[in-house]
Design an enzyme around this catalytic site. Structure first.
Site, short mmCIF file in Angstrom:
data_model
loop_
_atom_site.label_atom_id
_atom_site.label_comp_id
_atom_site.label_asym_id
_atom_site.label_seq_id
_atom_site.Cartn_x
_atom_site.Cartn_y
_atom_site.Cartn_z
N ASP A 71 -130.95 69.08 -7.10
CA ASP A 71 -129.82 69.14 -5.95
C ASP A 71 -130.26 70.71 -5.39
O ASP A 71 -130.29 71.43 -5.79
CB ASP A 71 -128.61 69.52 -6.74
N SER A 88 -112.48 67.21 -7.89
CA SER A 88 -113.47 67.24 -9.03
C SER A 88 -112.75 66.70 -10.43
O SER A 88 -113.46 66.39 -11.27
CB SER A 88 -114.00 68.53 -9.33
#
Lengths: 381, 639
Positions: free
Chosen positions: B354, B330
């Site tokens: 999401d 990430s």
């Protein structure tokens, strides 16, 4: 009486009369002695530098000179006729000793040259023969009419060839050749015919290659190889001659100065105090020094010729001229080998090189010359 | 045979003799003439040739090696110096019986198997004749005394006091400064003739790290000495001397203080830390753990020590910061986000829902978010703060791998950073062409989706992560990590965004990562300055097949790698840090505190107050070591 004979018997015309008195009574030849002393003194100077400023070396050389001068003095006291009388005896003894050397000699550096005699130490019979051979051949011809006939020549060849061969077997080729040469000089002086000389030269020239391939030892062959091409193995067998030539060449005309020769002082030059001492002299004193040395030798040789010329009988003449010619051959061979003209055969520079019994032998031979000079009768016969 | 009874004709004989005598005199003069002409030839005509030969005999030219330049940190603290080291050397050409000599020496000083082994190897290797072969280094005073007493029996042996490289902080800088060790024939073969001449007297050669990269500057120029020697090579006097030009001292941009902090913060964990000043690209800290002791390599490492390093599972000789290729995870989301903004694929207002996974049309495969139940409604800001995978799956897919590759290259990902060290790994930023060429396989959508969270084919070194972060901190200005001297030329250009305000907006998002709702909140606790950061966690998907691990070790080594990129102060960045902790599990909790300690070391002064150091200047050590005599007395007045 010829005119020349007349003049020769005139007082004041002889060499001896130049130095009357003490020298005459001691049977010494003053001019010869002076020249020899000068040469030895010069030799010591060079030796001091060559030996790395070692006083010890110089003193030991002086002791040898002392021994040699004593031998010279003693021999000068005997008249030439006693040499003539004793020549065959000493020659025969010498021959026996040479055979003994081959059977029971002491070995050094791969050659049997020394004979140990209990109580007397070691000595080289070949040194005796350096004097005995010319004396013997001179004796041989003094018994015969001259010029020598062919049969006499052959006889003389046997007389000089036998000891030369025995010495060559030790093996000591250098000495063998020099001893043979001293006998050959007698032969030449006795009037060996020119035709025979020419034949001999041709034979030697053709025989040399055969000698190389069939007679010589490996180490001798190596020396010849090195002589012909020293650069083939510059670090090994060629080293000596390359360094020697470098020392001589770098000396130039006036040299690098006494004690300043780098080749010898920095140990690049091997055998610098013995066989290759001329390279030291050439490096430090240059061409001028070499010429002075050669002039000294020429003076000695000239005096020797003069003595031989003045000698009153055939034996003395032949012996004297042979001794002095052999002396010159020493000089020539040594300088020739150090400068690369001749192969390295281990011949010292007379009276300059350090050590060896050769100094005593050489000075003894000058004693014989002085005997010839100082035992002359005013009227020969 | 008849024998005539004639009297000897003395006059006739005398006449013959006289003639022969004259011939003899002539011969003597002739031969003397030959000798004289030979002498003249040698001494006059060949004189100059033989003078040269004679001088070549006695005069030798010896090389004098220059002292190697010192290496210091930016404040002048010495990191590499030269110390006299007494070593035992053998001149093989001078020994009579080498084996007997070695036995004798072994009785006097300690010689282990390694010493003899290396000696044997060096002895057989190509070397100059008469060159001493080192037998043992680091002789003690007592050993020297014992050798000197017995010297007469040890022909061919000598004790030499050579300056030897010493690294006072041994392991701390092992992977950045590297080390020198003995120069060998192969090194010389690889040089030009000019270089070879310069190394004529040199014993050491930069092997790795700074020592290798700046070898030319550190080495200096060889000097010469003409000496007179005798036939055995002994020096008698010096005739002429040309002193060497010493190697240049090298002042690194590294800070000892930051380096030490990074090293200590990593502790016993395996990992790497790279800190860069985004203002000028100066590398402030460069750590890879575990390290090694460079001093062991200088005079020749023992076989035992070397094999210990080689067989260590932690691989201490491996430079993780420079060559370790790890999935960045990430940590590259801020850079990807900037790419998405600049290409118009997304904007700050756009949001998605999401559900905890992402799914392509007509494909049942679910790409899962790290949060099983999802983040709910997410915009870019929140996606960065909470590291929402689903947002980036979606955005990355729309962006496409080619755009991704082009933008990431601007951040030096998949590109060499241009640091002044050799053998830098350029990581991997995949593209369609790359996959075709190297994997012989077409590009799949799934590849793009994996890449958009820094997984899949994407690989980066800790150095690249720090460089990419520094680029964000400098608002797209090309950052070339520099340890010393001039910057190296690179192919990258400044990254110009269509909307410059996106830099600040992304920085704000990264600051919130260290905020109360962020994944890296731990690292900003009690910080005196705002920190922009992004955590990362990279899956370890494979273990080398030929390696064997113990059960519990296996479990430990299967854990995820923890990553953290950060820069501070966020409003006026003066340091960017990339941290990797192997098998550290969570970026935020493991790598974050490491990065924080590194930043504190740089940004805070001894009293713990914010005191941002000045940009590196070539003129001399700046900061704490600056003498108080400078006319900058306004600070003193204000106190």
């Amino acid at each position: 009486m010829s005119q020349r004979e007349f003049f020769r018997q005139m007082p004041g015309q002889t060499g001896a009369s130049l130095s009357p008195g003490l020298a005459e009574r001691l049977h010494l030849d003053a001019p010869l002695l002076a020249a020899l002393m000068l040469l030895m003194l010069g030799g010591l100077t060079v030796l001091y530098s060559a030996g790395g400023e070692s006083m010890e070396l110089v003193i030991r050389q002086c002791i040898r000179f002392g021994a040699g001068l004593t031998a010279m003095f003693v021999l000068a006291q005997f008249p030439p006729r006693s040499y003539r009388f004793w020549a065959p005896v000493i020659y025969t003894i010498g021959l026996v000793l040479l055979m003994l050397v081959l059977v029971a000699g002491t070995e050094a550096k791969g050659a049997q040259r020394w004979l140990s005699i209990p109580g007397l130490g070691r000595f080289q019979p070949s040194e005796v023969m350096k004097l005995a051979v010319p004396a013997m051949v001179a004796w041989y011809f003094s018994e015969r009419n001259l010029p020598p006939k062919l049969i006499d020549v052959l006889g003389a060849m046997v007389l000089l060839g036998l000891p030369a061969m025995l010495i060559g077997l030790q093996p000591d080729l250098g000495t063998a050749i020099l001893i043979a040469a001293s006998g050959l000089v007698v032969l030449f002086m006795a009037g060996l015919s020119w035709r025979l000389i020419a034949v001999a030269v041709i034979v030697v020239v053709t025989a040399a290659p055969l000698m190389y391939f069939f007679v010589m030892h490996d180490y001798q062959r190596n020396r010849v190889d090195t002589f012909l091409n020293p650069e083939a193995d510059p670090r090994g067998t060629g080293w000596n001659i390359i360094q020697s030539k470098t020392a001589i060449g770098s000396g130039g005309i006036d040299g690098k100065g006494w004690l300043d020769g780098t080749q010898s002082r920095l140990d690049f030059l091997p055998e610098s105090s013995t066989d290759f001492i001329l390279a030291v002299l050439s490096e430090e004193f240059g061409l001028i020094g070499v010429c002075v040395l050669l002039i000294m030798y020429l003076v000695i040789v000239g005096r020797g010729f003069f003595i031989s010329w003045q000698a009153q009988d055939t034996f003395s003449r032949l012996l004297g001229s042979s001794l002095i010619m052999t002396f010159f051959i020493y000089v020539f061979v040594n300088i020739g080998m150090v400068t690369g003209l001749l192969p390295v055969v281990g011949v010292p520079l007379p009276l300059v090189s350090y050590g060896g019994t050769s100094i005593v032998t050489l000075l003894a031979s000058f004693g014989m010359l002085m005997s010839i000079q100082t035992h002359r009768r005013l009227i020969s016969y | 045979m008849r024998r005539p009874l004639t009297l000897k004709d003395h006059h006739h004989e005398q006449r013959i003799f006289g003639v022969r005598l004259v011939v003899g005199v002539f011969l003597v003069l002739l031969l003397t003439g030959i000798l004289v002409s030979r002498m003249i030839w040698l001494q006059v005509f060949e004189h100059s040739r033989y003078t040269t030969l004679s001088d070549n005999n006695r005069v030798q030219t010896q090389a004098v090696s220059p002292p190697r330049g010192l290496i210091t940190d930016r404040d002048g603290i010495i990191l590499a110096e030269n110390r006299p080291d007494f070593s035992l050397e053998v001149i093989i050409e001078q020994t009579r019986d080498l084996d007997a000599l070695l036995v004798e020496v072994a009785r006097l000083v300690e010689l282990d198997e390694g010493d003899l082994e290396r000696f044997e190897k060096r002895r057989r290797a190509a070397r100059r004749p008469w060159e001493p072969v080192p037998l043992r280094g680091r002789l003690t005073e007592e050993e020297i005394a014992r050798l000197v007493v017995n010297q007469h029996r040890l022909q061919g042996l000598r004790i030499s006091a050579d300056p030897v490289r010493h690294y006072p902080h041994d392991i701390l800088f092992s992977h950045v400064i590297g080390y020198v060790n003995r120069i060998n024939a192969q090194d010389l073969d690889n040089m030009t003739l000019d270089q070879q001449r310069d190394y004529a007297g040199t014993h050491f050669y930069g092997r790795t790290g700074i020592e290798r990269f700046y070898e030319d500057q550190l080495h200096g120029q060889v000097g010469y000495r003409q000496v007179e020697t005798n036939a055995r090579g002994r020096i008698l006097r010096v005739l002429e001397e040309q002193p060497p030009v010493p190697g240049q001292d090298l002042r690194l941009r590294l800070s000892m203080r930051v380096q030490q902090a990074a090293y200590d913060a990593l502790g016993e964990r395996r990992g790497a830390v790279v800190a860069i000043d985004p203002r000028d690209g100066s590398v402030l800290a460069f750590v890879s753990r575990p390290g090694f002791n460079p001093n062991l390599f200088v005079t020749g490492i023992s076989h035992k020590d070397y094999s210990a390093y080689r067989t260590d599972h932690d691989n201490p000789l491996f430079n993780r910061a420079l060559q370790g290729r790890y999935p960045p995870g990430s940590t590259i989301k801020p850079m990807l986000g900037l790419a998405g903004l600049d290409t118009g694929v997304t904007n700050w207002q756009r949001s998605i829902r999401d559900p905890g996974f992402y799914q392509l049309e007509n494909d049942p495969h679910r790409y899962r978010d790290w949060k099983r139940w999802g983040h709910g409604r997410v915009d870019l800001h929140l996606a960065v703060v909470q590291s929402c995978d689903t947002y980036f799956y979606d955005m990355g897919f729309k962006l496409g791998i080619d755009n991704m590759h082009d933008y990431m290259s601007q951040f030096s990902l998949g590109q060499p950073t241009g640091i002044d060290l050799d053998s830098e790994s350029k990581g991997l930023m995949p593209s369609k062409q790359w996959k075709k060429a190297f994997r012989n396989s077409p590009w799949f959508h799934g590849d793009t989706i994996n890449a958009s969270i820094g997984q899949g084919f994407v690989l980066a070194t800790p150095l690249q992560l720090a460089t990419a972060t520094a680029t964000v901190a400098s608002h797209g200005k090309t950052v070339i990590p520099t340890l010393a001297g001039e910057r190296q030329p690179v192919e990258r250009t400044d990254l110009l965004l269509k909307d410059e305000s996106n830099w600040d907006k992304m920085t704000n998002a990264m600051v919130d990562v260290t905020g109360p709702k962020g994944t890296a909140r731990i690292m900003a606790v009690d910080a005196q300055y705002p920190i922009a950061a992004k955590s990362g966690t990279a899956q370890v998907f494979s273990v080398g097949q030929d390696e064997t691990y113990k059960e519990e070790e296996l479990a430990e080594r299967m854990l995820d790698h923890a990553l953290m990129v950060s820069f501070a102060p966020a409003d006026k960045p003066a340091i960017a840090v990339g941290v990797l902790v192997e098998n550290g599990r969570h970026g935020g909790s493991t790598a974050g505190p490491v990065a924080r300690q590194v930043m504190d070391a740089w940004l805070l002064n001894d009293e713990g107050e914010l005191d941002v150091p000045a940009v590196f200047s070539d003129t001399g050590p700046a900061g704490t070591d600056t003498p108080p005599s400078t006319p900058d007395d306004s600070d003193e007045d204000s106190q």
